[in-house]
Design a protein around this motif. Sequence first.
Motif, PDB file in Angstrom:
ATOM      1  N   GLN A 205       0.365   4.036  -2.770  1.00  0.00           N
ATOM      2  CA  GLN A 205      -0.824   4.338  -2.453  1.00  0.00           C
ATOM      3  C   GLN A 205      -1.732   3.798  -1.209  1.00  0.00           C
ATOM      4  OE1 GLN A 205      -1.969   7.415  -3.026  1.00  0.00           O
ATOM      5  NE2 GLN A 205      -3.998   7.243  -2.210  1.00  0.00           N
ATOM      6  N   LYS A 206      -1.787   2.097  -1.462  1.00  0.00           N
ATOM      7  CA  LYS A 206      -2.020   1.446  -0.445  1.00  0.00           C
ATOM      8  C   LYS A 206      -0.725   0.466  -0.074  1.00  0.00           C
ATOM      9  CE  LYS A 206      -6.008  -0.742   1.027  1.00  0.00           C
ATOM     10  NZ  LYS A 206      -5.512  -0.133   2.101  1.00  0.00           N
ATOM     11  N   GLY A 207      -0.833  -0.253   0.995  1.00  0.00           N
ATOM     12  CA  GLY A 207       0.279  -1.553   0.838  1.00  0.00           C
ATOM     13  C   GLY A 207      -0.406  -2.519   1.617  1.00  0.00           C
ATOM     14  N   LYS A 208       0.331  -4.012   2.119  1.00  0.00           N
ATOM     15  CA  LYS A 208       0.059  -4.900   2.536  1.00  0.00           C
ATOM     16  C   LYS A 208       0.271  -5.720   3.576  1.00  0.00           C
ATOM     17  CE  LYS A 208      -0.632  -6.743  -2.552  1.00  0.00           C
ATOM     18  NZ  LYS A 208      -1.037  -5.609  -3.546  1.00  0.00           N
ATOM     19  N   ILE A 209       1.490  -4.378   3.949  1.00  0.00           N
ATOM     20  CA  ILE A 209       2.124  -5.155   5.003  1.00  0.00           C
ATOM     21  C   ILE A 209       2.195  -3.935   6.214  1.00  0.00           C
ATOM     22  CG2 ILE A 209       4.416  -4.678   5.799  1.00  0.00           C
ATOM     23  CD1 ILE A 209       5.738  -5.465   2.836  1.00  0.00           C
ATOM     24  N   TYR A 210       1.802  -4.077   7.729  1.00  0.00           N
ATOM     25  CA  TYR A 210       1.855  -3.815   8.193  1.00  0.00           C
ATOM     26  C   TYR A 210       3.049  -3.764   9.712  1.00  0.00           C
ATOM     27  CZ  TYR A 210       0.085  -7.332  12.004  1.00  0.00           C
ATOM     28  OH  TYR A 210      -0.257  -8.771  12.163  1.00  0.00           O
ATOM     29  N   SER A 211       3.588  -2.839  10.189  1.00  0.00           N
ATOM     30  CA  SER A 211       4.918  -3.019  10.881  1.00  0.00           C
ATOM     31  C   SER A 211       4.919  -2.311  12.065  1.00  0.00           C
ATOM     32  CB  SER A 211       5.567  -2.606   9.839  1.00  0.00           C
ATOM     33  OG  SER A 211       6.950  -2.004  10.467  1.00  0.00           O
ATOM     34  N   VAL A 212       4.725  -2.951  13.392  1.00  0.00           N
ATOM     35  CA  VAL A 212       4.448  -2.993  14.570  1.00  0.00           C
ATOM     36  C   VAL A 212       5.065  -4.093  15.637  1.00  0.00           C
ATOM     37  CG1 VAL A 212       2.311  -4.096  15.034  1.00  0.00           C
ATOM     38  CG2 VAL A 212       2.357  -1.763  16.036  1.00  0.00           C
ATOM     39  N   LEU A 257       8.879   2.138   2.590  1.00  0.00           N
ATOM     40  CA  LEU A 257       9.138   3.615   1.689  1.00  0.00           C
ATOM     41  C   LEU A 257       8.842   3.389   0.656  1.00  0.00           C
ATOM     42  CD1 LEU A 257       9.609   6.775   1.158  1.00  0.00           C
ATOM     43  CD2 LEU A 257      12.109   6.485   1.241  1.00  0.00           C
ATOM     44  N   LEU A 258       9.671   1.519   0.037  1.00  0.00           N
ATOM     45  CA  LEU A 258       9.721   0.588  -1.156  1.00  0.00           C
ATOM     46  C   LEU A 258       8.812  -0.037  -1.575  1.00  0.00           C
ATOM     47  CD1 LEU A 258      13.579   0.325  -1.360  1.00  0.00           C
ATOM     48  CD2 LEU A 258      12.695   2.622  -1.608  1.00  0.00           C
ATOM     49  N   TYR A 259       8.232  -0.170  -0.316  1.00  0.00           N
ATOM     50  CA  TYR A 259       7.151  -1.527  -0.665  1.00  0.00           C
ATOM     51  C   TYR A 259       5.749  -0.909  -0.522  1.00  0.00           C
ATOM     52  CZ  TYR A 259      11.065  -5.288  -1.120  1.00  0.00           C
ATOM     53  OH  TYR A 259      12.302  -5.679  -0.797  1.00  0.00           O
ATOM     54  N   GLY A 260       5.755  -0.135   0.194  1.00  0.00           N
ATOM     55  CA  GLY A 260       4.375   0.208   0.896  1.00  0.00           C
ATOM     56  C   GLY A 260       3.658   0.115   2.347  1.00  0.00           C
TER      57      GLY A 260
END
Length: 339
Positions: A205-212, A257-260
Motif C-alpha cells: 500500500q505504501k513503500g520506502k523507495i522512490y525511483s527517479v 511492484l514487488l517491494y513497493g
Amino acid sequence: HAADAYRTDLMTITRYVLNEQSKYPESRGDFSILLNHIVLGCKFVCSAVNKAGLAKLIGLAGETNVQGEEQKKLDVLSNEVFVKALISSGRTCILVSEEDEEATFVKPSQRGRYIVVFDPLDGSSNIDCGVSIGTIFGIYTLKDAREPTLDDVLQPGKNMLAAGYCMYGSSCTFVLSTGSGVNGFTLDPSLGEFILTHPDIKIPQKGKIYSVNEGNAKNWDGPTAKYVEKCKFPNDGSSPKSLRYIGSMVADVHRTLLYGGIFLYPADKKSPNGKLRVLYEVFPMSFLMEQAGGQAFTGKQRALDLVPNKIHERSPIFLGSYDDVEEIKALYAAGENKE
Ligand code: P6P
C-alpha cells in the motif's frame, strides 16, 4: 529438496492462460495462441540477450558473422523476432513497435482481431554493462470487425485486454495481467517453460523507495520538486525514503511492484511530456500497477484514461504504491489551485 526439484503440478504460463480462457466459454483460444507467440519471442530474446556479452567478446556484435551478414543490434533483432512471431500467430491486425516509425497493418490473409503495442527491448542502452532490460507489451482488441485503422490503436490504456513485460536479468521473469490480477512466471531454462513463481502479485500500500533520475532535478516543476524533497526530508517525523534508480524501466517497475514505493519519470522544462512512451511503456506498466492494487498518474489525470493522439506520444508518469501516488496527486492538485 528433491521433492521440489520434481514438483509434478507445474503451472506453466500456457496452462495459466488456458485456465483463464476457460472462464470465457465462447473464446476460441485466439488469445492463448497470441500469448504463446509473445512468449516465444521473449524466450528468443532472453537467449540472445544472455549471449550478447559473449557475442561482443567473440567479436560478433557489430561486425559480420560467419554468414558474412552484418550482426544486427539486439533491439533491431528483437523487434524483427516479435513482428514475425506476432504476424505468424494469425491473431493480430495492427502492431505498434517502439522500433518502427509507422504502425504495421497485417495483411487480410493473416489478420486476427488483436492489436499489440510493444517495446521489444526497452533499456537496450544498458546491455553492454549487464543491467536488466526487458520487453513491454499491451494488447487491445478491434472495436468492431471493419477494416482496422490507426484509430483502433489510439485507445485509452483502460481499454487494454492485457499487458505485461518480460525482464531479462539474473533470471528471465514474465509478468502478466489479463485484467484479473497480476502473475509472475520465471523461465526454467531446462524446461524452456515459464513457471508460475509469483501468483497474484499485490504491491504494498505504501513503500520506502522512490525511483527517479535526480540528474533532471534542475528542470522539474514545483509539485515534483516538492514531492522528492519530502522523500528526502520528511516533515512528519518519518524516516527518509531510499533512492533506487536503475535507469531501465522494466527493472525499476519490477522492483516497485514487488517491494513497493514510487517510480517517477516527470515532465521537465526540456521534455514537457517526459520521456516515456504512452502506448508501450506508460499504459502497460500503469495497467499492471492498477491490477496489483497500486495506481498510475500523469501529473494531470489517471494514466489509463489518457487518449493518445500519436502512436509514439510521450507522457509524464508517476506509478507505484497507492498511498505514495496519492501524495504526489495531492501536490499537483494543490499546485494547480495556485495558478
Ligand atoms: P533516463 C531506457 O533508455 C528508458 O527508455 C527506460 O527504460 C528508462 O526508465 C528511462 O529510459 C531512463 O531514462 O533519462 O533516466 O536515462
